[in-house]
Design a protein around this motif. Sequence first.
Motif, short mmCIF file in Angstrom:
data_model
loop_
_atom_site.label_atom_id
_atom_site.label_comp_id
_atom_site.label_asym_id
_atom_site.label_seq_id
_atom_site.Cartn_x
_atom_site.Cartn_y
_atom_site.Cartn_z
N LYS C 34 57.11 -67.90 -22.66
CA LYS C 34 56.27 -68.84 -21.93
C LYS C 34 55.25 -68.59 -20.57
CE LYS C 34 57.11 -72.51 -24.50
NZ LYS C 34 57.59 -71.64 -25.85
N TYR C 35 54.00 -68.78 -20.57
CA TYR C 35 53.59 -68.59 -19.23
C TYR C 35 54.13 -69.68 -18.06
CZ TYR C 35 49.94 -69.14 -15.46
OH TYR C 35 49.40 -68.96 -14.22
N GLY C 36 54.67 -69.26 -17.15
CA GLY C 36 55.36 -69.98 -16.03
C GLY C 36 54.56 -69.81 -14.80
N CYS C 37 54.35 -68.74 -14.28
CA CYS C 37 53.72 -68.09 -13.36
C CYS C 37 52.61 -66.97 -13.38
CB CYS C 37 54.78 -68.02 -12.06
SG CYS C 37 55.90 -66.55 -12.29
N GLY C 38 52.90 -66.01 -14.04
CA GLY C 38 52.07 -65.03 -14.26
C GLY C 38 52.49 -64.11 -13.17
N GLY C 40 55.66 -62.78 -12.22
CA GLY C 40 56.95 -62.17 -12.26
C GLY C 40 58.05 -63.11 -11.27
N GLN C 41 57.72 -64.28 -11.38
CA GLN C 41 58.71 -65.06 -10.30
C GLN C 41 59.49 -65.98 -10.74
OE1 GLN C 41 56.07 -66.99 -7.52
NE2 GLN C 41 55.74 -65.23 -6.16
N CYS C 42 59.43 -66.33 -12.06
CA CYS C 42 60.14 -67.59 -12.60
C CYS C 42 60.89 -67.31 -13.93
CB CYS C 42 59.18 -68.66 -12.95
SG CYS C 42 58.15 -68.44 -14.44
N GLY C 43 60.63 -65.89 -14.80
CA GLY C 43 61.43 -65.68 -15.74
C GLY C 43 60.95 -66.56 -17.00
N ALA C 44 60.16 -67.43 -17.11
CA ALA C 44 59.80 -68.31 -18.32
C ALA C 44 59.20 -67.38 -19.54
CB ALA C 44 58.74 -69.08 -18.27
N CYS C 45 58.66 -65.97 -19.00
CA CYS C 45 58.08 -65.12 -19.90
C CYS C 45 58.89 -64.06 -20.30
CB CYS C 45 56.73 -64.73 -19.23
SG CYS C 45 57.12 -63.55 -17.93
N LEU C 55 59.73 -59.01 -17.51
CA LEU C 55 58.80 -60.16 -17.64
C LEU C 55 57.65 -59.83 -18.00
CD1 LEU C 55 59.81 -61.01 -13.92
CD2 LEU C 55 60.44 -62.05 -15.86
N CYS C 57 54.82 -61.21 -18.28
CA CYS C 57 53.50 -61.73 -17.76
C CYS C 57 52.86 -60.57 -16.73
CB CYS C 57 53.45 -62.91 -16.97
SG CYS C 57 54.57 -62.86 -15.54
S1 FES Z 1 55.76 -66.17 -16.24
FE1 FES Z 1 56.86 -66.31 -14.38
S2 FES Z 1 57.68 -64.54 -14.53
FE2 FES Z 1 56.68 -64.36 -16.00
#
Ligand code: FES
Lengths: 435, 754, 163
Positions: C34-38, C40-45, C55, C57
């Motif tokens: 998933k896209y969460g922040c692009g 490298g801060q959230c881990g969704a990707c 990561l 993204c």
């Molecule tokens: S989308 Fe948040 S770390 Fe990649």
Amino acid sequence: MSFASRFARITVGVIVTLAVVSALFFAFAWHSSIDPVEPPTASAFDHAVVLRGAQLAALGECVTCHTAADGRVFAGGRAIPTPFGTIYSTNITPDPLTGIGQWSLAAFERAMRAGVDRKGRDLYPAFPYDHFTLLRDEDVKSLYAYLMTRQPVRVPAHPNELDFPLNFRPLLAGWKLLFFRQGRYRQDRSHDETWNRGAYLAEGLAHCGACHTPRNLLGAEKKDQHFGGGESENWHAYAINSASQSPVPWEANTLQFYLRNGWHALHGVARGPMTPVVENMAGVPETDVQAMAAYVISLMGQPTPERVRHAEGLATRKVAPPVAAQPDNVGATLYTAACAVCHESGRPLPFGGIDLALSIGVSGEDPTNLLHVVLEGLPAAGEAPMPIMPGFAHTLSDPQLLALLTYLRSRFAAKPLWSDTETAIRHAQEAERRR
Amino acid sequence: MTAVGADTSVRRSVSRRAVLQGTGALIVTFTIFPVASSQETGGAKTSAGAPKLPGSLTNAPFLDAWIRIDADGSATAFTGKAELGQGIKTALLQVTAEELEVPLNHLTLITADTALTADEGYTAGSHSTQDSGTALRNAAAQAREILIGEAARRMNLPADQLKAANGTVIAPNGARLSYADLVSPTLLHVQAQPNSKLKDPDSFRIMNRSQPRVDIPGKVTGGSVYVQDMRLPGMLHARVVRPPSYGAQLATVDTGAVERMPGVVRIVRDGNFLAVVAEREYQAIKAMRSLAVATQWRERPALPKQADLAATLLSLPVEDFTIFEKPVSTSTAAATAVEATYTRPYLAHASVGPSCAIAQLQDGSLTVWTHTQGVYPDRQAIAAMLGLAPEKVHCIHVEGSGCYGHNGADDAAGDAALIASQVPGHPIRVQWMREQEFAWEPFGPAMITKAHASLDSSGRIADWDYGVWSNTHSTRPGPAGSLLAGQHMARAFPPPPPKPLPQPEGGGDRNAIPLYELPRAKVVHHFIPSMPIRVSALRSLGAHMNVFSIESFMDELALAAHSDPVAFRLEHLNDPRARAVVTTAADRFGWAARQKGGNGRGCGFGFARYKNLAAYCAIALELEVERETGRVRVQRIVAAVDTGQVVNPDGIRNQIEGGILQSISWTLYESVSFDETRILCVDWSTYPILRFDSVPNRVDVDLVDRPGQPFLGCGEASQGPASAALANAIADAIGKRLRELPLTAARIKAAVGI
Amino acid sequence: MELKVNGRIHSVAAAPDTPLLYVLREDLQLNAAKYGCGLGQCGACTVMVDGEAVLSCVVPILLLQGKEIMTVEGLGSIDKPGPMQRAFIEEQAAQCGYCIPGMMMRAQALLQKNPQTSDAEIRRQLEQNLCRCGTHMRILRAVRRAAQLMQTPETAVDTGRST
Ligand code: FES
Ligand code: FES
């Protein structure tokens, strides 16, 4: 503190000089035990003295070394790996059984000034008594008052895991004989009060030289290269004397701001072992930070006109918008794809990425720190605002890393690549894989 | 997914056409829906004189607006509520299947869609089970009885001898008629009745049983679940270039270079609204970045100073509403007076997935796929913004990342709609960037509360004065000016004038009236109309802050009364259900036998009935404060909840646990930062939230069973009690009271001193 | 350019500087990352690259030539969920679920390297992944359950390489 290499060298040094010191050995190796005392109560100390002790403890970084990764504050147990084993910091809470609760002021003072514990054992110089010896009596007293009023925590000392002969403590006396001189700080009348205050703190309690001064083969600071750049926990501690490679020369006010806040717009954000240093600095009186900055700047001296011109160029330079991928230049493509998103976002420090032309990581005398940051990033941790950067350890190959470093160094520092970057890369990658 | 799976793929396959061809004659009912309420409460408006129907049946009184049975016997339920990650689909399926007497996996659920479902306002305020669940339960029960009646007619037997089970009506002699046999096009097109023959809770087979959520298998296997996952033929990717700050004016933009970038299809500019459309997603991102560099904005500093936020808010003009007043009765002389002021900063919804929407204009009709909380109000806003008739706009809810209130979802839908209106034919997918979500979402309002009370000589509360200062807690669509695109386009729509949300649910004053017995009390809502920072609904609205304040204050009073916090609460609590959750939580926690607070270890308690009319929730927790750093580590938490009749026990636990952990994050760590011009928290490094290392060791949720009682919404019930329990435990641990949110390590350390 | 994803080689037309996330989602039509922040801060990707959590993204595909990429789709399917997926279903470890695929991939990388990992290590590893719904307790339980399932012979079968 570069415990690892320091201890490696100390070991060698101790063995080599064993013969020399043997005659003097017993005279130095024996210290009397100081009688235990009842742990003093908090009311035994004046609040103002405790307060002053807190500020001094922050300057001395006590908490950083004496707290384990997931441990209780000041309860020790932080593991310091060395090639010859692991040493663990001790519990300095006033717990009578496992901490320093039974230490009298005299015992505490002897540890600070002479590197000898209450029972008379020599302390490993990971505890920087070679700097603390400069302290004034009242400051030692304040530190004692502060530590004795902490919450006692019962955490037994973790035994050191050192190989022979380093585990034979009395050998430390030999090292002390060669390299350690007790003595208070002496005012330098040719400088003003502020400078002297700064020197007293930077050379003493704050023990800046423990990291920023290179060490000789025997693990002692090279006095002739004072602040010339050293090592700490596998990070490079940059030169903070006239050899400073900072793209924009430091000034007293910028250094003061940096020490205080952990970052400066023209210099970037404190990293690696410097991070806890600046965190602690937040609890130090502004005048003390100012004094230390003034002292260090005086050692840096006037920057050359060339450096000044370069810095002016940086200030007026226009940052180019992100460029398109350059398929023939892997370093450039990598920078554009992975780095520029943050480093050219225009978002201000400390949370935005720094303009790499201002980064000492790129311009400095050693690539170690740049490699740390590229590979490990600045992983998110905790819930206070902090810069976060993804690490690329699992995706960059050695040649790709070399391409990236080459590109960064030539584009942003306009300097030739460091000598032996390949070896540095190999070591860094190996260290990463071990993590 | 199986038939149960009302996931989006199944849902999309049930086209409007299929529905119209079905037996339900649904379209007829739509034209005669009464206008639904658009308030934050989502509550129904009853037309005068009409009988009061249960739940949202008032909004759509025909049974076939809720339940449809096809000729093949398959059953479909319709809800105007949306799945937001709260598990509502599963709960509504359980309710319907139970009363309709069909197997759970033979039932499909259609959620919020302006072409298919009733207008149930917003999915908000913990109303879904209460409103839609009640409607579906009653509609299903009535449909079941109609089917039984039809079978009775055909079998020529009295209805009360027949029973329904497994989609079949069964006679005592074993004869059976399936629902498929019984149903006819008009059978269920009848007005709902005020009273239904509801099943006895003892006979439940599906309700009050933990039912695995129907949406989870798709979510953990890479199914197409979210609007972010939709890929439509001919779809193009858009990115908006937002102004750098509120009110910034677009001065110049040089589009030339960007237009020539690979994949760029169009640059859309309308006033201060600027966007780029490209063929591929990453092309759109690169084009957006370049376009941002090529754009100049005029900004002006118009935000308050963050450091004096509370003072600034208190200095703004207010409209006062006395929402509760109980004049003095037999006054006993007050012995001790206590007063306190509490503050809360702006809080972000901070969804993990930034908002996203897809819109497509075709033949003058606009379709919008959106994770909005209210498809009907969103449709109204979009139609007004584009000058279209509402019937020309079709809003379909598709899940997004959890929203916790009014985040960027509606604005993203507005963006997609505006861009799609200029690039007709193509589905336009707008994905907000992380920085845009933070900088532009409407935040949960900053708030200030002041409490004053006195204790009589026996240590009971003698009088109580409480005031809460707050902006509105809803700037949701309806009006076009509620959408950022509407505000930024050349024909700029003004944001609608802010209004306080009325009691009994309230907005900033939600839960401002204590549930405690007070001999004399006055509660005033000081509503602040002017909004320096964009705000709207954040999960639980004012309840988080009011419960934090009231429950902190109860502990301060208990301390002054030398009374145990739980005992003190019980002394002032008459409602038996409130007492039950308080004692349940205290017993399960071992409150009476807890270790005395101090030396950095403490226990705390918090209680509230959400909105004073939804679920009851009491929370006890134990934590440790690291004295040298102020860092809090929550050890264990026990919650007791009364949600009336339970539908999905594990679903409730999931919601309560989630609410508690989110509240820990709000309460300990979070605040929106800004300077005088811009919002400064634009990513996770500048707006940190709870991470795993700070997660409690244990959270237990006890449900107090209330079979047969009405459903009480619980999705937001734990936010307030958790925050107060934290504050109270910290006070217990360090002996100092913190009244300023967030209760950061730095503030705790400052309170502890050296 | 060729990418090996979930055991299959795909040739993709995207520019080499495109972050993996967009290629997975757009070119390969894989939904899980998933896209969460692009940033490298959230881990969704989070996905796995050669067994390590990465990561997606912030990793341009030019770095991924010849590497093995695995996403949640490679762990199993809705009809035949793998142990990690089963564990998340059995623990009902999702609310909105948006963060969950990233959590699963980071946990998968951890458990593949160290099946006996400690609770503290699970927390330490997941520290980089954000969940806003507060599903943390269940995620931790699910990862522990996945560790068990992976060691139980009948559930440990690798159902990957679906598609
Ligand atoms: S989308 Fe948040 S770390 Fe990649
Ligand atoms: S389940 Fe919603 S963000 Fe984690």
